[in-house]
Design a protein around this motif. Structure first.
Motif, mmCIF file in Angstrom:
data_model
loop_
_atom_site.group_PDB
_atom_site.id
_atom_site.type_symbol
_atom_site.label_atom_id
_atom_site.label_comp_id
_atom_site.label_asym_id
_atom_site.label_seq_id
_atom_site.Cartn_x
_atom_site.Cartn_y
_atom_site.Cartn_z
ATOM 1 N N LEU A 158 42.477 35.985 45.632
ATOM 2 C CA LEU A 158 41.094 35.721 44.758
ATOM 3 C C LEU A 158 41.024 36.301 45.600
ATOM 4 O O LEU A 158 41.603 37.470 46.813
ATOM 5 N N ASP A 159 39.854 37.455 44.996
ATOM 6 C CA ASP A 159 38.917 38.656 46.176
ATOM 7 C C ASP A 159 39.275 38.673 47.513
ATOM 8 O O ASP A 159 38.872 37.188 47.636
ATOM 9 N N LYS A 160 39.003 40.019 48.039
ATOM 10 C CA LYS A 160 38.818 39.647 49.508
ATOM 11 C C LYS A 160 37.178 38.565 49.606
ATOM 12 O O LYS A 160 37.487 38.141 50.929
ATOM 13 N N ASP A 161 36.870 39.054 49.438
ATOM 14 C CA ASP A 161 35.200 38.190 48.974
ATOM 15 C C ASP A 161 35.182 36.926 48.554
ATOM 16 O O ASP A 161 33.566 36.168 48.827
ATOM 17 N N THR A 162 35.981 36.372 47.879
ATOM 18 C CA THR A 162 35.854 34.919 47.882
ATOM 19 C C THR A 162 36.795 34.242 48.902
ATOM 20 O O THR A 162 37.472 34.549 49.632
ATOM 21 N N GLU A 163 35.866 33.269 48.431
ATOM 22 C CA GLU A 163 36.062 31.663 49.408
ATOM 23 C C GLU A 163 37.069 31.019 48.483
ATOM 24 O O GLU A 163 36.820 30.748 47.036
ATOM 25 N N PHE B 36 41.663 40.537 36.158
ATOM 26 C CA PHE B 36 41.740 41.424 37.395
ATOM 27 C C PHE B 36 40.098 41.155 37.437
ATOM 28 O O PHE B 36 39.187 41.462 36.917
ATOM 29 N N HIS B 37 39.663 40.310 38.613
ATOM 30 C CA HIS B 37 37.736 40.359 39.061
ATOM 31 C C HIS B 37 37.158 39.503 37.765
ATOM 32 O O HIS B 37 36.248 40.410 37.017
ATOM 33 N N GLN B 38 37.774 38.827 36.447
ATOM 34 C CA GLN B 38 37.556 38.516 35.793
ATOM 35 C C GLN B 38 36.021 37.575 36.174
ATOM 36 O O GLN B 38 35.486 37.993 35.195
ATOM 37 N N VAL B 39 35.764 36.165 37.043
ATOM 38 C CA VAL B 39 34.340 35.802 36.996
ATOM 39 C C VAL B 39 33.597 37.081 37.156
ATOM 40 O O VAL B 39 32.240 37.269 36.258
ATOM 41 N N LYS B 40 33.287 38.219 38.626
ATOM 42 C CA LYS B 40 32.709 39.412 38.181
ATOM 43 C C LYS B 40 32.412 39.733 37.693
ATOM 44 O O LYS B 40 30.882 40.410 36.925
ATOM 45 N N ARG B 41 33.570 40.170 36.278
ATOM 46 C CA ARG B 41 33.119 41.125 35.595
ATOM 47 C C ARG B 41 32.319 40.827 34.101
ATOM 48 O O ARG B 41 31.551 40.904 33.588
HETATM 49 N N1 URA Z 1 37.462 36.428 39.414
HETATM 50 C C1 URA Z 1 37.022 37.700 40.690
HETATM 51 O O1 URA Z 1 36.116 38.269 40.325
HETATM 52 N N2 URA Z 1 37.093 37.100 41.296
HETATM 53 C C2 URA Z 1 38.543 36.673 42.485
HETATM 54 O O2 URA Z 1 38.963 36.159 43.318
HETATM 55 C C3 URA Z 1 38.946 35.503 41.569
HETATM 56 C C4 URA Z 1 38.549 35.094 40.275
#
Ligand code: URA
Length: 242
Positions: A104-109, A193-198
């Motif tokens: 999970l990214d550093k800022d993800t919970e 990688f960073h899928q949700v943010k992208r």
């Molecule tokens: N997708 C994101 O962009 N960040 C995450 O931490 C997990 C999924």
């Protein structure tokens, strides 16, 4: 199973090295069937005796499974020079060579599985298995019906192929300092990688905060405050393995 020495049981369970085991026994951190046990040579039956270390029930197994509610500010790695790692939140727990299952990214919970079971982690992370991951996303801007369709049907995030079909549900829209902030539940079946943010960047509604709620059958235990963890229950583990 034949009775074995308590110190051997503890070392096999991964609570620490032989000398750490001795020190834990001396400190009274170990209980056998609810009673403090301090003798390394005590005989225990791994199948019938209930053995705890600092109140954590031990199994005579090399594998351990923890659910962590990851707080923001921690990196999903075993070590890092720049920021505290998620493993620093699980100090002195049983289990050798624990690692986080995925990143999970550093800022993800939110939900992060920590284990030392490599084969299970591999199965959960393998792109072939399409394990569902559900996130709660605060995104800047008003998410429209068209945005939801784009998120759901697959979107270009700069990879060779668009994202796989996903599930997207708008939960609420609030105004914060005059700006619309949408709350969306998003379920994806892959883990780029960073899928949700992208994905949200691609619809022009950047992610403000992200929290993972589930991974496969495993649901975040909402009684865990950020930074808290617990062992998986037998049922959670059986469902995850199935
Ligand atoms: N997708 C994101 O962009 N960040 C995450 O931490 C997990 C999924």
């Amino acid at each position: 199973m034949k009775p074995i020495r308590l110190d051997k049981f503890l070392a096999d369970s991964g609570v620490g090295s032989r000398s750490q085991v001795k020190s834990l026994l001396r400190k009274g951190a170990v209980c056998v069937n609810g009673k403090p046990a301090q003798k390394p040579e005590m005989k225990v039956d791994p199948e019938t005796d209930e053995i705890t270390c600092r109140e954590i029930l031990l199994s005579h197994s090399e594998f351990y499974y923890y659910m962590l509610n990851k707080p923001a500010g921690y990196v999903s790695a075993t070590d890092d020079n720049t920021a505290p790692t998620v493993l620093s939140l699980l100090k002195n727990v049983p289990g050798r060579e624990l690692f986080p299952v995925g990143r999970l990214d550093k800022d993800t919970e939110g939900l992060l599985l920590i284990t030392n079971d490599g084969p299970l982690a591999h199965r959960l992370l393998s792109p072939k298995n399409h394990v569902d991951k559900t996130y709660l996303v605060h995104a800047l801007g008003l998410i429209t019906a068209d945005d939801l369709i784009r998120l759901e049907s697959g979107i270009d995030i700069g990879e060779k192929a668009p994202t796989l079909p996903a599930g997207a549900k708008l939960l609420s829209v609030k105004t914060n300092n005059g700006r619309a902030v949408s709350l969306v539940e998003l379920t994806i079946h892959e883990g780029k990688f960073h899928q949700v943010k992208r994905m949200f960047q691609a619809i022009g509604k950047p992610v403000l905060s992200l929290k993972r709620l589930s991974m496969g059958t495993l649901l975040l235990d909402e009684t865990l405050a950020p930074g808290e963890f617990r062992m998986l229950t037998d049922e959670e583990l059986a469902n995850l393995r199935a």
